[in-house]
Design a protein around this motif. Structure first.
Motif, PDB file in Angstrom:
ATOM      1  N   ASN A 116       0.717  -1.321   0.021  1.00  0.00           N
ATOM      2  CA  ASN A 116      -0.003   0.031   0.025  1.00  0.00           C
ATOM      3  C   ASN A 116       0.905   1.287  -0.070  1.00  0.00           C
ATOM      4  N   TYR A 117       2.111   0.972   0.415  1.00  0.00           N
ATOM      5  CA  TYR A 117       2.875   2.207   0.448  1.00  0.00           C
ATOM      6  C   TYR A 117       3.885   2.411  -0.619  1.00  0.00           C
ATOM      7  N   VAL A 118       3.472   1.506  -1.752  1.00  0.00           N
ATOM      8  CA  VAL A 118       4.333   1.990  -2.789  1.00  0.00           C
ATOM      9  C   VAL A 118       4.229   3.442  -3.611  1.00  0.00           C
ATOM     10  N   PRO A 119       3.049   3.915  -3.545  1.00  0.00           N
ATOM     11  CA  PRO A 119       2.876   5.188  -4.107  1.00  0.00           C
ATOM     12  C   PRO A 119       3.724   6.465  -3.618  1.00  0.00           C
ATOM     13  N   TYR A 120       3.873   6.079  -2.162  1.00  0.00           N
ATOM     14  CA  TYR A 120       4.662   7.014  -1.209  1.00  0.00           C
ATOM     15  C   TYR A 120       6.147   6.952  -1.516  1.00  0.00           C
ATOM     16  N   PHE A 121       6.465   5.865  -2.108  1.00  0.00           N
ATOM     17  CA  PHE A 121       7.895   5.612  -2.519  1.00  0.00           C
ATOM     18  C   PHE A 121       7.963   6.537  -3.827  1.00  0.00           C
ATOM     19  N   ILE A 122       6.959   6.510  -4.585  1.00  0.00           N
ATOM     20  CA  ILE A 122       7.105   7.360  -5.893  1.00  0.00           C
ATOM     21  C   ILE A 122       7.428   8.860  -5.455  1.00  0.00           C
ATOM     22  N   PHE A 123       6.488   9.239  -4.739  1.00  0.00           N
ATOM     23  CA  PHE A 123       6.626  10.623  -4.130  1.00  0.00           C
ATOM     24  C   PHE A 123       7.988  11.082  -3.619  1.00  0.00           C
ATOM     25  N   ALA A 124       8.328   9.860  -2.876  1.00  0.00           N
ATOM     26  CA  ALA A 124       9.573  10.077  -2.160  1.00  0.00           C
ATOM     27  C   ALA A 124      10.998  10.307  -3.265  1.00  0.00           C
ATOM     28  N   ILE A 125      10.787   9.539  -4.275  1.00  0.00           N
ATOM     29  CA  ILE A 125      11.751   9.787  -5.229  1.00  0.00           C
ATOM     30  C   ILE A 125      11.485  10.866  -5.907  1.00  0.00           C
ATOM     31  N   ILE A 126      10.609  11.247  -6.227  1.00  0.00           N
ATOM     32  CA  ILE A 126      10.386  12.619  -6.890  1.00  0.00           C
ATOM     33  C   ILE A 126      10.860  13.791  -6.182  1.00  0.00           C
ATOM     34  N   GLY A 127      10.484  13.751  -4.695  1.00  0.00           N
ATOM     35  CA  GLY A 127      10.806  14.561  -3.942  1.00  0.00           C
ATOM     36  C   GLY A 127      12.211  14.729  -3.428  1.00  0.00           C
ATOM     37  N   SER A 128      13.041  13.681  -3.737  1.00  0.00           N
ATOM     38  CA  SER A 128      14.285  13.646  -3.181  1.00  0.00           C
ATOM     39  C   SER A 128      15.258  14.450  -4.380  1.00  0.00           C
ATOM     40  N   PHE A 129      14.653  14.735  -5.430  1.00  0.00           N
ATOM     41  CA  PHE A 129      15.715  15.367  -6.448  1.00  0.00           C
ATOM     42  C   PHE A 129      14.771  16.931  -6.883  1.00  0.00           C
ATOM     43  N   PRO A 130      15.672  17.713  -7.307  1.00  0.00           N
ATOM     44  CA  PRO A 130      14.948  19.016  -7.637  1.00  0.00           C
ATOM     45  C   PRO A 130      13.908  19.284  -8.580  1.00  0.00           C
ATOM     46  N   VAL A 131      12.927  18.230  -8.652  1.00  0.00           N
ATOM     47  CA  VAL A 131      11.968  18.111  -9.728  1.00  0.00           C
ATOM     48  C   VAL A 131      11.119  19.412  -9.698  1.00  0.00           C
ATOM     49  N   VAL A 132      10.473  19.886  -8.523  1.00  0.00           N
ATOM     50  CA  VAL A 132       9.681  21.018  -8.461  1.00  0.00           C
ATOM     51  C   VAL A 132      10.559  22.238  -8.899  1.00  0.00           C
ATOM     52  N   LYS A 133      11.539  22.382  -8.327  1.00  0.00           N
ATOM     53  CA  LYS A 133      12.516  23.266  -8.589  1.00  0.00           C
ATOM     54  C   LYS A 133      12.557  23.672 -10.134  1.00  0.00           C
ATOM     55  N   TRP A 134      12.805  22.533 -10.923  1.00  0.00           N
ATOM     56  CA  TRP A 134      12.933  22.510 -12.285  1.00  0.00           C
ATOM     57  C   TRP A 134      11.754  22.834 -12.938  1.00  0.00           C
TER      58      TRP A 134
END
Lengths: 398, 468
Positions: free
Chosen positions: B407-425
Motif C-alpha cells: 500500500n505504501y508503494v505510491p509514497y515511494f514514488i513521491f519520495a523519489i520525486i521529492g528527493s530530486f529538484p524536480v519541483v524546482k525544475w
C-alpha cells in the motif's frame, strides 16, 4: 511607464492569490481548533462504535501528568470539522492493494497480511487472526485454569471449546492453540467437555464469518446442538424456524474494519426459533432482550453481530419462570451472545457472566447465592488465553 | 509538542499568531519565549527546568566572559567552565546510561543506576548555547544582555527540538529588530506546508515499511530484496522526516520574522560522500567544522594530525546522534569514506560518468543508514550478510507476510520525486507567474488537507530526530 503599470498589476494579482491562500490556511488551522474548543461536541461515533473525545479544561495536575495534552490531541482528532466524514470517505482509500487481486504465487498456502494483525488465509476471502501459541500466553492460561478447577468443585461444569482463527496456523495446517487438549489435560475433578469440530481451513470457513472473528449462524447452531448433547438434552433441541439474510447494507466484520478493508463485506444470516416468553435482566435491570428490528435505521457499517445478539454485558439473567428446571451459569464472551437465549430456554434461570465487564466478581458467592446447578464455560480460545480475568474489568478486551 | 500534531496546528499556532501579531514589538520576544517554553513543556514538563537552568547559567557565564574580555586567562577559564557545564549536561542526560553499561561490560561490574530519560532536543539546544558562548568569547557576536532575548534564542520553538542548529550570529540582529511582511509570512506558510507534507505524507508512510521490517523479531530471516526495500524506505523516511522538520522550522521562522539557514540541499542527489555531507544536515556539519575541526587545526597541519582531526570530528558526529555503538560505527564509517575520497578517490570519481558517481554515493549512503538504523551489532551483521550474499529466502512468503506494505508503494514514488529538484525544475520552466502561483497554492492547500486527513486517520507520528 505602461510596462511598469502592467508589472504592478500582475504583482497585485499575485498578492491577491497569495492572500486567498494564506486566509485559507488560517481558516483551516484556526477553524479546526476553534470549533473543537467552542462548538457543542459530538458525543458518539457510529462509524467507530465508540464515544468521541471532547475538550476538557486543563489544570496543573493534568498538564504535568500529560493527560490534558493527550486528551486535547484526541479531542482535536475526534472533533475536527468533518472528521468522521473524512474517516468514512477515506477509510480504505489508501489501501491500494485492495484494488487488485492477490497474485496466486503470493497467496497460495500463505497468509496474506492485509494488516499487521489480520490476514487472508491462502487464496480465499477468509480473513483470519494470526496464529498464537500456548507458550505465548502461558501465564494467562494458568490463571484461568485455577478458576475453572474451582468451578468443577462448585457445580456440574461443562466446557465447550470454540477454536477461533488464531488457534490455527492455516499456513502449516496445524492447531497451535489447542484449548480442548489444554483443558482436558489440566482440569481436575469432574467435568464435561466438547469442542466445535474445526480441523482445517475448510471447517473454519463453514462455521465462521469471512470478515469477522465470530462464528456464523451455522457455527452457532452447531455449537448449540453440541452443548445440548453434552447436557443430555438432545431431544429438546429446538429446530430452526427461518433463516433471514441481510444483504443491504452488508456486514463489515471486525477483521475488515480492523484492517480497513472495506471492500470486503458479506451477507449476514441468522436463524429464528420459537422461544417461550421470558424475563430479561441486564446488569440487574429488567429490560427488553436484543432482537432484530427490521424498521430500525441501518447504518452503513452496522455491526449486526452486536445489534442483533446484544452487546457484551457484565451480567445478564434470563428467567423462564420454570422452577422445575435447573439454574445455569454461562461463563461467557461475545461468542455466547447468539446462543444465550436458546440455551437459557431449556433452564429455569440462566445467568450469563461476562467477567470482563464487571468491576469485581466473587464467583463462589454468586454460584451459592443463585442456586446454580450447572456451569457452562463457553470457551472460545480467548476464554482460556486472552483476558486477564483477575476478577476485575478489562475494558479493553474485545 | 510535535509540529505534525493537530494540537500544534489548530491550537498552538493560531493562538500564538493572534497574541504575537496584536502585541507591540517590545513584547514579542517575551511572547515567543513563553510559548516556546509551553511548546517544550508539552511533552515533558519537568525538563523545562533543565533548560531554564541552562539558559541562566550560560547567560551569566557569557556576561562574565564579556566582562573579563581583556583578562584573557580569566575569560578563557570561564569559557572552559561554560563548555564543561554544557558538555556535562549532555553527558549526564544523554550518555550516562551508555557509559555505565560499557563500564559494566568492560570491567565485569554490576553498577546499576536509574535510567535517565533523554530530554527532548538537548543535543540541539546545547550546541546552540555552545556556539553562542564560544562566539561571545571569540568576539564574533555581542553578548546578549537581555535574558529574555537569550532565552528566546535558545528556546525558540521552531528549531528547539530537531534543529536546524541556528547560530546566534545568524539571528543576532533579528532578535532585536525583525519585520514580518505579508510576503514573508506567506512564504513561511508555504514552506511550513511543504515540510508538513514531507513528514506526514511521505516520512510516516515510509516509516511503516521500515519499522515493520526492521523492528520485526524475524528481521534476520528476510530475503535480500525485503531488506533492500526496507532500507530504501528508511533512507527516504529519515530524509523526509528530518528535512520536513527543517522546512517547517524555516517556514515558522519566516512567519515570525526570522531567517534560518538552510539545512538540506537535495542530499540524495549527491555525486560523492563529500558532496552528500555538504547537503545533509548542513547546520550540524558546519557546526563541527567551525567549533571542532578548525580549532583542532583542520587540514592546515601535517597529514597524521589532519587524519586525527577528521577522525575526532566523525567520532563526535556519530556520538552526537546517539549513545550507542552503532552511531559510533556510523560516524567512523563516514570518516573512512571521506578520508579515502579526500586522499585519492575524489580524483577518480571525477572521471566517472555522473550516473555511476550518483550510484556510488547513493549505495554508500544507504549502507550508512543501515548502520544508523540497526542498534544491535549482531543483527546488523546478519542483515549485511543477507543483503550482500543475496539471501534468497522464500520471496513469495515474505511478500505475502508483508503484503499490506505494498500500500505504501505510491509514497515511494513521491519520495523519489521529492528527493530530486524536480519541483524546482518545473518552477524554472514555467514562465507564467500567476498560473504558477495559483497552481502551487492549490497544490499546497491540497497537501495541507491531505496531511490533516492523515493526522486524523493516523496516530503514528514520532519524529526521528527527537532522539538526538
Amino acid at each position: 511607464m505602461k510596462r511598469k503599470k502592467q508589472k504592478k498589476k500582475e504583482e497585485n494579482k499575485l498578492t491577491i492569490v497569495d492572500m486567498i491562500f494564506t486566509i485559507c490556511f488560517l481558516i483551516i488551522v484556526g477553524g479546526g481548533g476553534f470549533m473543537t474548543v467552542f462548538r457543542t461536541p459530538k458525543k458518539l461515533s457510529y462509524l467507530e462504535g465508540r464515544e468521541l473525545k471532547t475538550f476538557k479544561m486543563p489544570n496543573f495536575k493534568t498538564f504535568v501528568l500529560g493527560t490534558f495534552q493527550k486528551n486535547l490531541e484526541d479531542a482535536l482528532t475526534d472533533q475536527f470539522p468533518l472528521s468522521q466524514k473524512i474517516k468514512e470517505v477515506t477509510d480504505d482509500k489508501f489501501n491500494f492493494t485492495s484494488y487488485f487481486p492477490v497474485p496466486k504465487k503470493v497467496c497460495l498456502n500463505h497468509y496474506v497480511y492485509l494488516h499487521e494483525e489480520r490476514a487472508l488465509a491462502s487464496c480465499t476471502n477468509q480473513m483470519v487472526e494470526l496464529p498464537l501459541t500456548v507458550e505465548e500466553r502461558q501465564e494467562d492460561v494458568d490463571n484461568h485454569l485455577a478458576y475453572y478447577n474451582d468451578f468443577n468443585e462448585l457445580a456440574d461444569t461443562y466446557y465447550y471449546v470454540i477454536p477461533r482463527s488464531y488457534a490455527f496456523d492455516f499456513e502449516k495446517g496445524v492447531l497451535t492453540f489447542d484449548t480442548y487438549s489444554l483443558l482436558k489435560n489440566n482440569l481436575k475433578g469432574k467435568y464435561h467437555i466438547e469442542t466445535l469440530d474445526v480441523k482445517n481451513l475448510e471447517d473454519y470457513q463453514k462455521y465462521f464469518f469471512k470478515t469477522d472473528h465470530h462464528w456464523n449462524n451455522k457455527g452457532q447452531y452447531q455449537g448449540y446442538k453440541d452443548i445440548m448433547k453434552m447436557f443430555g438434552k438432545e431431544d429438546e433441541i429446538r429446530s430452526v424456524v427461518d433463516e433471514i439474510t441481510i444483504k443491504d447494507p452488508p456486514f463489515y466484520g471486525s477483521a475488515s474494519k480492523y484492517a480497513r478493508q472495506l471492500k470486503r463485506s458479506e451477507d449476514f444470516s441468522f436463524y429464528t426459533f420459537d422461544i417461550p416468553p421470558y424475563f430479561y435482566m441486564r446488569d440487574g435491570v429488567l429490560t427488553e432482550s436484543p432482537h432484530f428490528d427490521e424498521k430500525s435505521k441501518r447504518y452503513k457499517f452496522e455491526y449486526y453481530y452486536n445489534s442483533l445478539y446484544g452487546d457484551d454485558i457484565g451480567e445478564i439473567v434470563y428467567d423462564f419462570k420454570a422452577p422445575e428446571k435447573e439454574n445455569l451459569m454461562i461463563w461467557a464472551s461475545s461468542y455466547s451472545n447468539p446462543i444465550n437465549e436458546l440455551i437459557a430456554s431449556h433452564f429455569n434461570k440462566t445467568f450469563i457472566i461476562d467477567v470482563r465487564w464487571l468491576e469485581s466478581f466473587d464467583y463462589k458467592e454468586y454460584i451459592k447465592a443463585n442456586d446454580i446447578d450447572k456451569i457452562l464455560v463457553l470457551a472460545s480460545t480467548d476464554v482460556i488465553d486472552g483476558y486477564r480475568w483477575n476478577m476485575g474489568g478489562d475494558k479493553d478486551a474485545v | 509538542m510535535l509540529f505534525s500534531s493537530l494540537t500544534f496546528l489548530c491550537i498552538f499556532l493560531p493562538l500564538l499568531f493572534v497574541i504575537y501579531f496584536i502585541s507591540s514589538d517590545k513584547y514579542r520576544n517575551l511572547i515567543l519565549f513563553v510559548f516556546s517554553l509551553v511548546f517544550y513543556a508539552w511533552g515533558e514538563p519537568k525538563y523545562i527546568f533543565l533548560m531554564l537552568l541552562s539558559i541562566s547559567v550560560n547567560y551569566v557565564l557569557a556576561r562574565l566572559i564579556d566582562k573579563y574580555r581583556k583578562r584573557k586567562k580569566t575569560s578563557r577559564s570561564i569559557l572552559l567552565l561554560a563548555t564543561l557545564f554544557n558538555i556535562s549536561l549532555l553527558v549526564i542526560f544523554k550518555y550516562f546510561n551508555f557509559l555505565i553499561d560499557n563500564v559494566n561490560a568492560l570491567l565485569n561490574l554490576n553498577i546499576t543506576i536509574r535510567d535517565i530519560a533523554l530530554p527532548i532536543g538537548i543535543s540541539f539546544y546545547t550546541f546552540q548555547i555552545l556556539s553562542y558562548v564560544i562566539d561571545v568569547y571569540r568576539g564574533e557576536v555581542k553578548v546578549q544582555k537581555n535574558i529574555i532575548s537569550l532565552g528566546t534564542y535558545i528556546s525558540l520553538f521552531p528549531q528547539l527540538i530537531a534543529g536546524p542548529i541556528v547560530r546566534y550570529s545568524t539571528i543576532e540582529k533579528q532578535l532585536t529588530h525583525r519585520t514580518v511582511t505579508f510576503d514573508k509570512f506567506t512564504k513561511g506558510v508555504k514552506r511550513f506546508i511543504v515540510g508538513l507534507g514531507k513528514k506526514v505524507i511521505i516520512a510516516n508512510n515510509m516509516a511503516m515499511i521500515a519499522d515493520t521490517i526492521f523492528d520485526s523479531s524475524s528481521v534476520s530471516e528476510y530475503s535480500w530484496i525485503i531488506i533492500l526495500v526496507s532500507l530504501l524506505a528508511y533512507t527516504f523516511q529519515i530524509y523526509f522526516d528530518f528535512s520536513g522538520y527543517s522546512d517547517m522550522a524555516i517556514g515558522l521562522g519566516h512567519m515570525f520574522g526570522f531567517d534560518f539557514e538552510e539545512n538540506f540541499n537535495y542530499p540524495y542527489a549527491s555525486f560523492s560522500i563529500t558532496d552528500f555531507w555538504r547537503r545533509w544536515h548542513i547546520s550540524l556539519s558546519s557546526w563541527f567544522r567551525d567549533y571542532v575541526y578548525i580549532p583542532l587545526g583542520g587540514n592546515r597541519c601535517k597529514k597524521p594530525r589532519w587524519i586525527l582531526n577528521l577522525f575526532l570530528v566523525w567520532l563526535l558526529t556519530g556520538l552526537w546522534h546517539g549513545a550507542s555503538w552503532n552511531f559510533v560505527l556510523w560516524g567512523l564509517y563516514y570518516f573512512v569514506i571521506l578520508l579515502v575520497e579526500k586522499l585519492f578517490l575524489h580524483k577518480l570519481l571525477d572521471k566517472l560518468p555522473k550516473l555511476l558517481r550518483y550510484i556510488y554515493a547513493f549505495v554508500l549512503i544507504n549502507i550508512g543508514w543501515l548502520i544508523f538504523r540497526i542498534e544491535d551489532i549482531n543483527t546488523l551483521l546478519i542483515l549485511f550478510k543477507n543483503l550482500f550474499t543475496l539471501k534468497r529466502g522464500d520471496f513469495y512468503l515474505d511478500l505475502a507476510h508483508n503484503y499490506y506494505l505494498l500500500n505504501y508503494v505510491p509514497y515511494f514514488i513521491f519520495a523519489i520525486i521529492g528527493s530530486f529538484p524536480v519541483v524546482k525544475w518545473f518552477n524554472q520552466k514555467m514562465k507564467n507567474e500567476l498560473f504558477k502561483t495559483c497552481l502551487s497554492n492549490i497544490l499546497l492547500l491540497a497537501i495541507l488537507g491531505l496531511s490533516i486527513i492523515f493526522l486524523i486517520n493516523n496516530s503514528y507520528n514520532p519524529f526521528i530526530y527527537f532522539r538526538f
